[in-house]
Design a protein around this motif. Structure first.
Motif, PDB file in Angstrom:
ATOM      1  N   MET A 180      -5.931  -3.132 -43.360  1.00 53.58           N
ATOM      2  CA  MET A 180      -6.591  -4.343 -42.923  1.00 53.58           C
ATOM      3  C   MET A 180      -8.098  -4.147 -43.040  1.00 53.58           C
ATOM      4  N   ALA A 181      -8.778  -5.119 -43.574  1.00 52.56           N
ATOM      5  CA  ALA A 181     -10.226  -5.034 -43.774  1.00 52.56           C
ATOM      6  C   ALA A 181     -10.955  -5.251 -42.450  1.00 52.56           C
ATOM      7  N   GLN A 182     -12.112  -4.609 -42.353  1.00 55.03           N
ATOM      8  CA  GLN A 182     -12.924  -4.757 -41.151  1.00 55.03           C
ATOM      9  C   GLN A 182     -13.628  -6.109 -41.145  1.00 55.03           C
ATOM     10  N   THR A 183     -13.748  -6.641 -39.952  1.00 52.16           N
ATOM     11  CA  THR A 183     -14.519  -7.867 -39.813  1.00 52.16           C
ATOM     12  C   THR A 183     -15.996  -7.496 -39.695  1.00 52.16           C
ATOM     13  N   LEU A 184     -16.840  -8.497 -39.761  1.00 53.98           N
ATOM     14  CA  LEU A 184     -18.278  -8.265 -39.645  1.00 53.98           C
ATOM     15  C   LEU A 184     -18.628  -7.657 -38.293  1.00 53.98           C
ATOM     16  N   GLU A 185     -17.978  -8.135 -37.245  1.00 53.74           N
ATOM     17  CA  GLU A 185     -18.225  -7.611 -35.890  1.00 53.74           C
ATOM     18  C   GLU A 185     -17.829  -6.138 -35.800  1.00 53.74           C
TER      19      GLU A 185
END
Length: 68
Positions: free
Chosen positions: A1-6
């Motif tokens: 799963m890709a990281q979110t900006l936060e």
């Protein structure tokens, strides 16, 4: 799963804090954390609260003064 900006922002902050701690004793780290105390309420909410309280007082004084 890709990281979110936060998540990326928080991970970068964590890495920065860990690099700042590297090579320091526990006393130095504890001393540093006590100095960085933050207010529990943001400046935005303080301004809004002040506007509601003092703005209401000003409007009430004007209405009593001019008898509207």
């Amino acid at each position: 799963m890709a990281q979110t900006l936060e998540q990326r922002r928080r991970n970068a902050k964590f890495v920065k804090d860990q690099e700042a701690r590297r090579g320091k004793s526990e006393e130095q780290i504890k001393k540093r954390t006590k100095e960085a105390a933050k207010s529990p309420i943001s400046m935005f909410w303080l301004v809004i609260l002040g506007f509601v309280i003092f703005g209401g007082l000003v409007f009430e004084a004007l209405s009593r003064f001019f008898g509207l």
